[in-house]
Scaffold this active site. Sequence first.
Site, mmCIF file in Angstrom:
data_model
loop_
_atom_site.group_PDB
_atom_site.id
_atom_site.type_symbol
_atom_site.label_atom_id
_atom_site.label_comp_id
_atom_site.label_asym_id
_atom_site.label_seq_id
_atom_site.Cartn_x
_atom_site.Cartn_y
_atom_site.Cartn_z
ATOM 1 N N SER A 1 -44.785 -36.253 25.445
ATOM 2 C CA SER A 1 -45.792 -36.050 24.403
ATOM 3 C C SER A 1 -46.502 -37.376 24.179
ATOM 4 C CB SER A 1 -45.125 -35.594 23.103
ATOM 5 O OG SER A 1 -46.002 -35.674 22.002
ATOM 6 N N TYR B 1 -38.656 -36.954 16.311
ATOM 7 C CA TYR B 1 -39.381 -36.252 17.371
ATOM 8 C C TYR B 1 -39.854 -37.248 18.425
ATOM 9 C CZ TYR B 1 -43.120 -33.832 19.821
ATOM 10 O OH TYR B 1 -43.938 -33.309 20.807
#
Length: 269
Positions: free
Chosen positions: A142, A155
Amino acid sequence: MSEIESKVVIITGASSGIGEATARRLGASRAKLMLAARREDKLKDLVAAIQKTGGTVAYRVTDVANRAQVQALADATLETYGRIDVLVNNAALISGSPLDQIKVDEWDQMIDVNLKGVLYGIAAVLPTMCQQKSGHVINLSSIGGHKVVPGGAVYCATKYAVRAISEGLRLESNGEIRSTIISPGAVATEGLRRLESNGEIPSTDISPGEVATELTSTITDGDTASSVNQFYSVAIDTDAIARAIAYAIEQPADVDVNEIIIRPTRQEF
């Protein structure tokens, strides 16, 4: 013949979002697919759609946080197709809040799916790829694996770790197994696959401008949800990521596309 044609590809998190878009694109390129996710109804619909266009596809209901289920997925792929050429480790969840909110259960879920799920996938396919002396592992990181944002520390940590694991695999592969990291920015429906203890949140057909509203329903901290809402207002379509995955796969065997960052032109970071 396309470099994709007839390759056996496992895709996790295939029932919606990037996973679904990738399955449709690779299916159209005549890859042999094994699709994995937790929602069997969505998998069945996707399999039927790909078969209707002449694609070769099977599925197995899989929770990537369960090592035995991931191993069973790899075993089923071998039984069905006789080999494993590509693993797309796509399944992931996103949740966010400042660390002082102490949402340990959410931290555990993200670590189990985003990090351990990737490792379980690699563990399941690596012996076969080593025996074949060929294979390709594509891990979805990501933009959060390149930049930490407030409310996203855990995250982002999982996505940084995915990059480290991918690079370690490349270094240890002796040139036999290709390793690719795909790092998406804001992508429509990203986050809608967030896994709950009782299953996945259903996906919906939404435009990029609406995606953030849907995404914030999975984030329990209000300030973080507001920030994410703004971030996703410029989201691009999932097929943009599917095209990047296809590009990495279709390169000749002596070419390893190691890392791709792909994000909206208007995204600031």
